[in-house]
Design a protein around this motif. Structure first.
Motif, short mmCIF file in Angstrom:
data_model
loop_
_atom_site.label_atom_id
_atom_site.label_comp_id
_atom_site.label_asym_id
_atom_site.label_seq_id
_atom_site.Cartn_x
_atom_site.Cartn_y
_atom_site.Cartn_z
N LYS A 117 1.05 -1.09 0.02
CA LYS A 117 -0.04 -0.30 -0.10
C LYS A 117 0.40 1.20 0.20
N GLU A 118 2.25 1.60 0.76
CA GLU A 118 3.05 2.47 0.22
C GLU A 118 4.32 2.70 -0.65
N THR A 122 -4.54 -7.75 -0.96
CA THR A 122 -4.63 -6.19 -0.17
C THR A 122 -3.36 -5.80 -0.10
N ARG A 123 -2.82 -5.95 -0.15
CA ARG A 123 -1.11 -5.29 -0.89
C ARG A 123 -1.07 -5.31 0.79
N GLU A 124 -0.81 -6.18 1.70
CA GLU A 124 -0.56 -6.09 2.94
C GLU A 124 0.97 -6.80 2.33
N LYS A 125 1.38 -6.37 3.80
CA LYS A 125 2.94 -7.31 3.96
C LYS A 125 3.06 -8.62 4.40
N ILE A 126 3.11 -9.78 3.85
CA ILE A 126 3.18 -11.17 4.47
C ILE A 126 4.04 -11.64 5.31
#
Length: 157
Positions: free
Chosen positions: A31-32, A97-101
């Motif tokens: 996301k960033e 989700t574009r979140e870090k795994i």
């Protein structure tokens, strides 16, 4: 330095493979905006050669025990195992989700990642990169000499 100068690839350093999203054909980012990546060593690094030697011994022992002298050999499975062994770091991002795994980069986790059903699209990216010597060869830092201008204003003066 070797008597062959800088011909050899620098196989002791990792190469960062930015992960290309299979659906968008662009670098997968969180996301960033931070790019997802996997860091790998070269196929012919010290670790890569050790992996090959170890596997060759296992292969020879299996061949000696089989009736025809040739054991079952799954090349994709071997490639996945080698890629996992040469994976040294990562920043993985969920493409939805574009979140870090948040999963530690270990050999076991890399093996699970690369061998899971539906993950060939991801595995192939570091696999191709670690087998490409150009990714590990230092480029020249020489400045190029200016070339003469060929526009009409220069020719007329």
């Amino acid at each position: 330095m070797s008597k062959f100068g800088n011909l050899a690839a620098n196989t002791s350093e990792v190469f960062k493979v930015e992960i290309i999203d299979a659906t968008t054909d662009e670098v997968l980012r969180d996301k960033e905006g931070k790019a997802s990546y996997i860091e790998v060593l070269a196929a012919d690094s010290v670790e890569g050669r050790a992996f090959d030697r170890d596997r060759q011994q296992v292969f020879r022992k299996k061949a000696a025990r089989t009736r025809g002298g040739m054991p079952d050999f799954d090349q994709l499975e071997e490639n996945v195992a080698k890629c996992a062994a040469l994976t040294k770091g990562w920043y993985l991002v969920d493409p939805v989700t574009r979140e870090k795994i948040d999963v530690d980069c270990t050999r076991a986790n890399a093996l699970e990642l690369y061998s899971a059903p539906g993950m060939h699209w991801l595995f192939i990216q570091p696999w191709v990169a670690l087998n490409d010597a150009a990714n590990f060869i230092r480029s020249s830092s020489r400045n190029s000499t200016p070339s003469p201008s060929t526009n009409s204003a220069t020719r007329e003066s």
